[in-house]
Structures are given as C-alpha cells and as structure tokens.
Design a protein around this motif. Sequence first.
Motif: not given
Length: 193
Positions: A47-48, A52-54, A122-123, A147-149
């Motif tokens: 997810c993290l 980052f990629l998003s 994410g996006l 967002l990951t947390i």
Amino acid sequence: MNIIPLLTYAIVASFTPGPNNIIAMTHARNEGFRKILPFIGGVAAGCLLIMFLSSYFNLILHQYIPRIKPALNVLGCVYMLYLAIKIMRSKPASAKDPKVNRFSFLFGFTLQFLNPKVILYGLTAISVFVMPLGQSHVHIIVFSLLLTIIGVSANMTWGLCGVLFQSFLLKYERPFNMVMGVLLICSALSILL
C-alpha cells in the motif's frame, strides 16, 4: 490546510469491504490474529509503495488522469465483482487445507498490485485531496504514510472482528459470505458512479 475531507474519504474507503479487509477477517477467524500479521505487513508495504507511485504518477501525468480514470474504474469494478463471486461461492473453512499459508507477507504485498480498490484509493486520494494541498517530496511522503496507516488500521480492525466474532462467523459462514459478497459488489459498483 483542511485535511478533514481527505481523512473522511480515506476512512470510508479503507473500512468498507474490499479484498484486503475480507481476507484479513477470514484468515484471522480461521487461524487467529497473530497469523495475519505477516499478511498485514505485506499489505502495508504494498500500500505504501502504491501511495508513492500514485503520488509521482499524479505529478507526472496530472493532465491525463481524467482521461484514463474511466478505464481504471471499469477494470477495478470487474476485478472486485470477480472477488465477490469467489467469496460468495467459497467453501466452508473446514473444507480448506489448513497446512498451506496463503496469507504471507509476499501475498499481502503482491495483492496490492492486483487490488483495484487500493490503486483507485491511491490515485483518487492523491489527485483529488493531496495534490491541491501541496506537491513537495516531504508532503507526498507524509500523506502517503497517513493513507497507508489508515488502510492498515482498517485491515487490523477487520482481522480483530474476525477473531472476536469467530463463533458467529463460523455458525453463519455461508450467509455471512453472501452478505460480504453483496457488499463487495456494492463497493465495486460505487467505483463506476
């Protein structure tokens, strides 16, 4: 800086039924909470990385996202419908092979790249809520972690519910799977709306 809309979106998107949450709950119910921790660790790492990629994807392709979002929505919806049907048709836990640990760190990590709910989460969160607030590297890292947390908190909550309501879930497994499948179908269809 008002992050209330972002937090509201993140909490609602994370805590609704999705592949990660349902797998965490089901596996915790069958094997116990401690057994899902590697899976949740993999989910967190995946997810993290997706956050980052998003973020960087949004920075690079900000003007193209409105054009590709409908295609991503359709793909995400189809995948979630497939998972819902699988859940609704699943066999009782006692009929499965208990010796195989399909819920490892690697499985949790890899699942994130096949999970349209996390990718769209994410996006959408980054493009709609985070980018308007700022686009520095520190800003992106902080919000990706946030967002990951929130997402991992949802997985852990669903896992704990699987353990706490184990006897109920085992007694009513078939109807429960049907309800979870229907909720996942609703989540899938909401992507298209």
